[in-house]
Design a protein around this motif. Structure first.
Motif, mmCIF file in Angstrom:
data_model
loop_
_atom_site.group_PDB
_atom_site.id
_atom_site.type_symbol
_atom_site.label_atom_id
_atom_site.label_comp_id
_atom_site.label_asym_id
_atom_site.label_seq_id
_atom_site.Cartn_x
_atom_site.Cartn_y
_atom_site.Cartn_z
ATOM 1 N N MET B 20 0.825 -1.210 0.000
ATOM 2 C CA MET B 20 0.000 0.000 0.000
ATOM 3 C C MET B 20 0.863 1.265 0.000
ATOM 4 S SD MET B 20 -3.140 -0.582 -0.343
ATOM 5 C CE MET B 20 -3.008 -2.118 -1.222
ATOM 6 N N THR B 21 2.027 1.182 0.638
ATOM 7 C CA THR B 21 2.948 2.335 0.620
ATOM 8 C C THR B 21 3.435 2.588 -0.806
ATOM 9 O OG1 THR B 21 3.679 1.760 2.857
ATOM 10 C CG2 THR B 21 5.080 3.268 1.626
ATOM 11 N N VAL B 46 -12.241 15.045 -7.697
ATOM 12 C CA VAL B 46 -12.709 14.389 -6.468
ATOM 13 C C VAL B 46 -12.320 12.909 -6.501
ATOM 14 C CG1 VAL B 46 -14.767 13.659 -5.185
ATOM 15 C CG2 VAL B 46 -14.604 15.999 -6.038
ATOM 16 N N VAL B 47 -12.515 12.270 -7.663
ATOM 17 C CA VAL B 47 -12.167 10.848 -7.799
ATOM 18 C C VAL B 47 -10.664 10.658 -7.595
ATOM 19 C CG1 VAL B 47 -12.004 8.923 -9.436
ATOM 20 C CG2 VAL B 47 -14.131 10.220 -9.260
ATOM 21 N N CYS B 48 -9.859 11.553 -8.161
ATOM 22 C CA CYS B 48 -8.395 11.470 -8.005
ATOM 23 C C CYS B 48 -8.005 11.594 -6.520
ATOM 24 C CB CYS B 48 -7.717 12.578 -8.813
ATOM 25 S SG CYS B 48 -7.689 12.248 -10.576
ATOM 26 N N ALA B 49 -8.653 12.535 -5.825
ATOM 27 C CA ALA B 49 -8.339 12.739 -4.399
ATOM 28 C C ALA B 49 -8.700 11.500 -3.586
ATOM 29 C CB ALA B 49 -9.096 13.960 -3.879
ATOM 30 N N LEU B 50 -9.883 10.930 -3.871
ATOM 31 C CA LEU B 50 -10.318 9.740 -3.122
ATOM 32 C C LEU B 50 -9.433 8.538 -3.453
ATOM 33 C CD1 LEU B 50 -14.220 10.069 -3.336
ATOM 34 C CD2 LEU B 50 -12.713 10.641 -1.422
ATOM 35 N N ALA B 51 -9.022 8.420 -4.719
ATOM 36 C CA ALA B 51 -8.153 7.306 -5.121
ATOM 37 C C ALA B 51 -6.804 7.397 -4.417
ATOM 38 C CB ALA B 51 -7.954 7.317 -6.631
ATOM 39 N N THR B 52 -6.327 8.613 -4.207
ATOM 40 C CA THR B 52 -5.043 8.805 -3.521
ATOM 41 C C THR B 52 -5.171 8.485 -2.028
ATOM 42 O OG1 THR B 52 -4.712 10.626 -5.055
ATOM 43 C CG2 THR B 52 -3.114 10.422 -3.313
ATOM 44 N N THR B 53 -6.357 8.734 -1.492
ATOM 45 C CA THR B 53 -6.578 8.494 -0.065
ATOM 46 C C THR B 53 -6.739 7.008 0.258
ATOM 47 O OG1 THR B 53 -7.743 10.601 -0.011
ATOM 48 C CG2 THR B 53 -8.000 9.200 1.903
ATOM 49 N N ALA B 54 -7.253 6.235 -0.711
ATOM 50 C CA ALA B 54 -7.557 4.818 -0.459
ATOM 51 C C ALA B 54 -6.364 4.022 0.090
ATOM 52 C CB ALA B 54 -8.116 4.173 -1.722
ATOM 53 N N PRO B 55 -5.166 4.111 -0.522
ATOM 54 C CA PRO B 55 -4.034 3.355 0.046
ATOM 55 C C PRO B 55 -3.669 3.804 1.458
ATOM 56 C CG PRO B 55 -3.501 4.137 -2.168
ATOM 57 C CD PRO B 55 -4.766 4.808 -1.761
ATOM 58 N N VAL B 56 -3.864 5.088 1.759
ATOM 59 C CA VAL B 56 -3.564 5.587 3.113
ATOM 60 C C VAL B 56 -4.520 4.952 4.123
ATOM 61 C CG1 VAL B 56 -3.414 7.637 4.580
ATOM 62 C CG2 VAL B 56 -2.716 7.769 2.194
ATOM 63 N N LEU B 57 -5.799 4.858 3.736
ATOM 64 C CA LEU B 57 -6.779 4.222 4.625
ATOM 65 C C LEU B 57 -6.429 2.747 4.837
ATOM 66 C CD1 LEU B 57 -10.123 5.806 3.309
ATOM 67 C CD2 LEU B 57 -8.784 6.449 5.325
#
Lengths: 71, 134
Positions: B20-21, B46-57
Motif C-alpha cells: 500500500m505504501t 474528487v475521484v483522483c483525491a479519493l483514489a489517492t486516499t484509499a491506500p492511506v486508509l
C-alpha cells in the motif's frame, strides 16, 4: 513483579530473541518481563511456565502475597 | 480482537502495509501529474483525491489490525505510540489554529497534519525500540 526468567533462559543457553521466538512474542517483550518493567498476562505466564516445565509461582514472585502471608 | 502471535501478525501487517505504501507513491505521483496537466471536471478531481486516499486508509487499517493481532506487550507499545502521535498532532492543530486565529501565521495546508501524525508515530516507535535495546 520479580521473576527468574533471565536465570531460566540463560540456564538453557537461549538469547532473548530465541526465547521470544519460542513464545511467539517480540524480543522487547522478553526484555521488559526480565527487567520487571512489564508483568505478562495469565496466558503468557502459563506459556512461559509450560516452556520451562515449572509452575507460574516458581518463576514469578508475587511480593504482595509474600507480605500478606507474613505473621 | 484475536491475537495470532507476533510473527504471524507481522507477516500479515507487512503483506498489506508495504504494497500500500508503494501503491500510494505511484497513485500520488500519477494523480498529481494528471490533475496538473488536465483541465478536468470537478468530479474527476474528487475521484483522483479519493483514489489517492484509499491506500492511506488501507495502511491505517493494517496498523489497527496489527495492533489487534500482535502480542500483548507490542500492543501496549503500539497503542501508546498511536495515542502519543494523536496527542502531538492535536497539539499541533491547536497551536497552528490559534496562531492563525490571532493573525500570527499564514495559511497552512491541512494535508500536512496527516504525514505529521505518521511521523510522530514513527518517531515514538523508534524511541521505544531504542529504549528497549538499552
Amino acid at each position: 513483579m520479580k521473576n527468574s526468567l533471565k536465570l531460566l533462559r540463560t540456564e538453557q543457553g537461549w538469547s532473548q530473541a530465541q526465547l521470544a521466538d519460542k513464545l511467539d512474542v517480540s524480543r522487547q517483550s522478553v526484555n521488559a518481563i526480565e527487567r520487571g518493567k512489564y508483568d505478562p498476562s495469565l496466558p503468557l505466564a502459563f506459556a512461559i511456565a509450560r516452556l520451562f516445565g515449572r509452575r507460574i509461582e516458581d518463576i514469578f514472585d508475587d511480593e504482595a502475597s509474600a507480605s500478606t502471608d507474613a505473621p | 480482537m484475536a491475537t495470532v502471535g507476533f510473527k504471524e501478525a507481522n507477516r500479515r501487517y507487512k503483506l498489506v502495509f508495504w504494497p500500500m505504501t508503494v501503491l500510494y507513491l505511484v497513485v500520488v505521483l500519477g494523480t498529481s501529474w494528471f490533475v496538473a496537466t488536465e483541465t478536468s471536471a470537478q468530479w474527476v478531481r474528487v475521484v483522483c483525491a479519493l483514489a489517492t486516499t484509499a491506500p492511506v486508509l488501507a495502511m491505517l487499517w493494517s496498523i489497527i489490525r496489527h495492533t489487534d493481532e500482535t502480542d500483548e506487550y507490542t500492543r501496549i507499545r503500539q497503542l501508546r505510540g498511536l495515542a502519543v502521535a494523536g496527542a502531538v498532532t492535536a497539539g499541533a492543530v491547536f497551536i497552528v489554529g490559534f496562531l492563525q486565529m490571532f493573525d500570527a501565521l499564514g495559511a497552512v495546508d491541512v494535508f500536512w497534519f496527516g504525514p505529521f501524525y505518521f511521523l510522530a508515530f514513527g518517531l515514538n516507535r523508534c524511541a521505544g525500540l531504542f529504549r528497549s535495546s538499552e
